[in-house]
Scaffold this motif. Structure first.
Motif, short mmCIF file in Angstrom:
data_model
loop_
_atom_site.label_atom_id
_atom_site.label_comp_id
_atom_site.label_asym_id
_atom_site.label_seq_id
_atom_site.Cartn_x
_atom_site.Cartn_y
_atom_site.Cartn_z
N SER A 48 0.67 -1.13 -0.02
CA SER A 48 0.22 -0.05 0.25
C SER A 48 0.88 1.41 0.06
CB SER A 48 -0.68 0.13 1.14
OG SER A 48 -1.88 -1.09 1.15
N SER A 73 -2.08 3.00 -3.83
CA SER A 73 -1.93 1.61 -3.91
C SER A 73 -2.60 0.95 -2.72
CB SER A 73 -0.50 1.16 -3.90
OG SER A 73 -0.34 -0.30 -4.30
N VAL A 133 -2.22 -4.22 -2.48
CA VAL A 133 -1.99 -5.08 -3.82
C VAL A 133 -0.87 -6.19 -3.50
CG1 VAL A 133 -0.87 -5.05 -6.03
CG2 VAL A 133 -1.98 -3.11 -5.36
N LEU A 174 0.44 -9.59 -5.88
CA LEU A 174 0.75 -10.03 -7.08
C LEU A 174 1.84 -11.05 -6.84
CD1 LEU A 174 0.10 -9.73 -10.18
CD2 LEU A 174 1.74 -7.77 -10.06
N LEU A 192 2.76 1.54 -8.78
CA LEU A 192 3.21 0.16 -8.64
C LEU A 192 4.52 -0.15 -8.95
CD1 LEU A 192 1.93 -2.53 -7.73
CD2 LEU A 192 1.35 -3.05 -10.21
N LEU A 199 -5.70 -2.81 -13.08
CA LEU A 199 -5.69 -2.03 -11.91
C LEU A 199 -6.75 -0.94 -11.83
CD1 LEU A 199 -2.06 -1.25 -11.16
CD2 LEU A 199 -3.50 -2.64 -9.88
N GLU A 229 -6.25 -0.77 -6.71
CA GLU A 229 -6.63 -2.26 -6.58
C GLU A 229 -6.58 -3.04 -7.72
OE1 GLU A 229 -9.54 -1.96 -2.67
OE2 GLU A 229 -10.42 -1.15 -4.46
N ILE A 230 -6.12 -4.15 -7.56
CA ILE A 230 -6.20 -5.32 -8.78
C ILE A 230 -7.71 -5.72 -8.76
CG2 ILE A 230 -5.77 -7.53 -9.29
CD1 ILE A 230 -2.93 -7.17 -8.22
N ASP A 270 -7.26 -10.67 -13.02
CA ASP A 270 -6.11 -11.07 -13.28
C ASP A 270 -6.28 -12.45 -13.94
OD1 ASP A 270 -3.63 -12.37 -12.87
OD2 ASP A 270 -3.21 -11.69 -10.97
#
Length: 242
Positions: free
Chosen positions: A10, A19, A22, A24, A45, A210, A214-215, A218
């Motif tokens: 974040s 952010s 996140v 990933l 990011l 994004l 936020e995602i 995916d």
């Protein structure tokens, strides 16, 4: 072990959260495309991965090592290389000198190995024939390719590409895509922010979308582009059911 792991990362500036937690994972040798509207947090990011900015919360793991507290130059020496959306060449230096500087100070190589690495990077990016040209005289396409070459000069195992196809003609983007496809075959891990979708779709194994830091999606490129959330948020369309 993944090449890159973000765990609840974040970042905020005052009340603005760019952010939001996140998480990933990127596998070794994978090419992941990052999509999202302007202001979605894509470049932030990248800055969190490269160490250009520090995370407020969360963990950044590169090749199994926690690099969250490491500065950008240390992450570069470990193997995280990046290009920038707006090319930043040393305009008064030649193309080769730009890459040599990256190899010497980004990768920390000695004089001989740095020269060899710079030549290899120029060859991989199709810029070897322009090695002695002043960087300030390059076309936009070749400035983009020099961004790629300078990133490659740091000997990365993880390459972050920030809108490298942006502003190019269709023919120029196609040329760049062909070079990136060859680079991908070398086994390097690539994370690529891009608005030029047709370019990204030809290279990416996976897309991550994004929105507001936020995602939201995916997965495989075709599945992501068909997702109703993506069509609404990113493409500006809505799916109406009955």
């Amino acid at each position: 072990m993944s090449a890159l792991e973000l765990q609840g990362v974040s970042k905020h500036y005052g009340a603005i959260h760019v952010s939001r937690g996140v998480s990933l994972s990127v596998r070794h040798g994978e090419t992941v495309g990052i999509l999202g509207p302007n202001g979605a947090g894509k470049t932030t990011l990248f800055n969190l991965i490269s160490g250009d900015v520090a995370a407020d919360r969360g963990t950044v793991v590169f090749d199994g090592a926690d690099v969250t507290s490491r500065p950008a130059h240390e992450r570069a020496r470990l193997g995280i290389g990046r290009s920038y959306q707006i090319p930043r060449p040393f305009g008064s230096m030649t193309v080769f000198e730009n890459c040599l500087t990256a190899a010497r100070f980004g990768a920390g190589l000695g004089a001989g190995p740095a020269q060899a690495r710079a030549v290899d990077a120029l060859r991989m990016s199709g810029m070897l024939g322009l090695a002695n040209q002043p960087a300030g005289t390059l076309t936009l396409l070749n400035r983009k390719r020099l961004e790629l070459a300078r990133a490659l000069s740091t000997s990365p195992t993880l390459l972050l590409l920030d809108e490298i196809a942006g502003g190019l003609t269709e023919a120029e983007a196609a040329l760049l895509v062909s070079e990136l496809q060859v680079l991908k075959q070398s086994g390097i891990t690539i994370v690529w922010i891009e608005h030029v979708l047709h370019a990204l779709m030809k290279v990416a194994d996976r897309l991550v979308v994004l929105n507001f830091g936020e995602i939201v999606c995916d997965g495989k490129p075709d599945a992501v582009m068909a997702d109703p959330k993506v069509r609404q948020i990113y493409l500006g369309t809505e799916e109406h059911g009955t």
